[in-house]
Design an enzyme around this catalytic site. Structure first.
Site, PDB file in Angstrom:
ATOM      1  N   LYS A   1      -2.102   3.898  -5.552  1.00 51.11           N
ATOM      2  CA  LYS A   1      -1.370   2.631  -5.497  1.00 51.11           C
ATOM      3  C   LYS A   1      -0.262   2.666  -6.542  1.00 51.11           C
ATOM      4  O   LYS A   1      -0.225   3.517  -7.416  1.00 51.11           O
ATOM      5  CB  LYS A   1      -2.296   1.440  -5.813  1.00 51.11           C
ATOM      6  CG  LYS A   1      -3.452   1.232  -4.861  1.00 51.11           C
ATOM      7  CD  LYS A   1      -3.000   0.653  -3.548  1.00 51.11           C
ATOM      8  CE  LYS A   1      -4.162   0.330  -2.627  1.00 51.11           C
ATOM      9  NZ  LYS A   1      -4.650   1.476  -1.872  1.00 51.11           N
TER      10      LYS A   1
ATOM     11  N   SER B   1      -1.924   2.876   3.288  1.00 48.20           N
ATOM     12  CA  SER B   1      -1.539   1.767   2.407  1.00 48.20           C
ATOM     13  C   SER B   1      -0.322   2.058   1.536  1.00 48.20           C
ATOM     14  O   SER B   1       0.243   1.143   0.955  1.00 48.20           O
ATOM     15  CB  SER B   1      -2.714   1.325   1.530  1.00 48.20           C
ATOM     16  OG  SER B   1      -2.899   2.192   0.444  1.00 48.20           O
TER      17      SER B   1
END
Length: 151
Positions: free
Chosen positions: A107, A70
């Site tokens: 993230k 991701s």
């Protein structure tokens, strides 16, 4: 469970880099050409300690292994190790390790006023926007990614 997580090394326990033995390498102090090669003259060698280069706050710095793609567009791929400094302030735009409902994830932090979300760096993964009752804690700031180019 989120599709992208960070696996600590060894599992479930981040490794405090301050407890590792020094990693020193020989540094060649000339520039390396990424275009046309240049003669390797007038360069000198000295030993450098990677702990001094990569770690500013040894007691607050941890090494963690990334699982999942991701963050690939941020240059962090599945299997990379990241150096995480817990003493740094998490600010808008920084890549962070967060704990969401008890699970580690890496993230990019998006923060505007009281609004917070964790952004993936891969369009096939959704951002994480905390919902009512969900816990989100920024655990630390990623300072470096280490890649194994042989695998």
């Amino acid at each position: 469970m989120f599709m992208h997580s960070i696996e600590s090394v060894p599992p479930a326990t981040p490794v405090a880099l301050a407890t590792l033995y020094p990693a020193s390498l020989t540094a060649i102090t000339c520039a390396i050409s990424a275009g046309f090669p240049s003669p390797a003259e007038d360069h000198s060698c000295r030993r450098i300690d990677l702990n001094e280069v990569l770690i500013k706050h040894p007691q607050a710095t941890f090494l963690m292994r990334v699982r999942g793609p991701s963050m690939r567009e941020a240059g962090i791929d599945d299997g990379d190790s990241v150096i995480v400094d817990r003493s740094l302030k998490a600010a808008h735009g920084r890549v962070v390790v967060a704990v969401v409902d008890g699970e580690f994830t890496v993230k990019r932090l998006w923060k505007r006023g009281d609004n917070v979300k964790l952004q993936a760096a891969n369009p096939t993964y959704p951002d994480i926007t905390p919902r009512d009752g969900q816990t989100l804690e920024v655990w630390g700031v990623v300072t470096h990614a280490i890649k194994d180019l042989l695998s």
